[in-house]
Motif scaffolding. Structure first.
Motif, PDB file in Angstrom:
ATOM      1  N   ILE A 187       0.839  -1.204   0.000  1.00  0.00           N
ATOM      2  CA  ILE A 187       0.000   0.000   0.000  1.00  0.00           C
ATOM      3  C   ILE A 187       0.873   1.253   0.000  1.00  0.00           C
ATOM      4  O   ILE A 187       0.593   2.216  -0.712  1.00  0.00           O
ATOM      5  CB  ILE A 187      -0.974  -0.032   1.200  1.00  0.00           C
ATOM      6  N   GLN A 188       1.948   1.229   0.756  1.00  0.00           N
ATOM      7  CA  GLN A 188       2.862   2.367   0.804  1.00  0.00           C
ATOM      8  C   GLN A 188       3.505   2.620  -0.555  1.00  0.00           C
ATOM      9  O   GLN A 188       3.607   3.763  -1.002  1.00  0.00           O
ATOM     10  CB  GLN A 188       3.943   2.110   1.854  1.00  0.00           C
ATOM     11  N   ALA A 189       3.906   1.562  -1.240  1.00  0.00           N
ATOM     12  CA  ALA A 189       4.555   1.699  -2.544  1.00  0.00           C
ATOM     13  C   ALA A 189       3.595   2.253  -3.599  1.00  0.00           C
ATOM     14  O   ALA A 189       3.986   3.043  -4.457  1.00  0.00           O
ATOM     15  CB  ALA A 189       5.116   0.350  -2.999  1.00  0.00           C
ATOM     16  N   VAL A 190       2.343   1.854  -3.523  1.00  0.00           N
ATOM     17  CA  VAL A 190       1.347   2.261  -4.514  1.00  0.00           C
ATOM     18  C   VAL A 190       0.766   3.642  -4.190  1.00  0.00           C
ATOM     19  O   VAL A 190       0.264   4.334  -5.076  1.00  0.00           O
ATOM     20  CB  VAL A 190       0.230   1.191  -4.596  1.00  0.00           C
ATOM     21  N   ASN A 191       0.844   4.047  -2.933  1.00  0.00           N
ATOM     22  CA  ASN A 191       0.273   5.323  -2.477  1.00  0.00           C
ATOM     23  C   ASN A 191       1.334   6.142  -1.745  1.00  0.00           C
ATOM     24  O   ASN A 191       1.221   6.369  -0.531  1.00  0.00           O
ATOM     25  CB  ASN A 191      -0.917   5.059  -1.545  1.00  0.00           C
TER      26      ASN A 191
END
Length: 107
Positions: free
Chosen positions: A82-86
């Motif tokens: 989630i961190q990588a995508v957002n």
């Protein structure tokens, strides 16, 4: 007055924090699917910890703790995705990642 340490409460607050954070994410297929996975794993940490404390034997207790630890590791995994995508939510995901990692280490 000495502060009582309550691991059940800490795992509950982590699951709630994850849910509150996920409600802020933009609507997309990947965020939706990753959110479902994080909701499951973050809630399972505390649920399995509670089950461990109700265990009928030492073997059952250890088995439930291992499941709880596995769920904490899984929460770290989904938070990293989630961190990588957002990346705009870097600060919030970093705090949740730190808590998930601490829960994993405690378990």
């Amino acid at each position: 007055m000495e502060k009582k340490y309550d691991f059940e409460e800490r795992t509950l607050q982590f699951a709630i924090s994850c849910r509150l954070f996920l409600s802020k994410l933009p609507n997309s297929i990947s965020n939706s699917e990753d959110s479902k996975q994080l909701i499951r794993s973050s809630g399972s940490i505390g649920a399995n910890y509670i089950e461990a404390n109700e265990g009928l034997s030492k073997k059952d207790f250890l088995f439930r703790l291992k499941i709880s630890r596995k769920e904490a590791k899984e929460s770290v995994y989904w938070l990293r995705i989630i961190q990588a995508v957002n990346p705009v939510f870097e600060n919030e995901t970093s705090k949740l990642l730190q808590e998930a990692t601490e829960l994993k280490l405690i378990l």
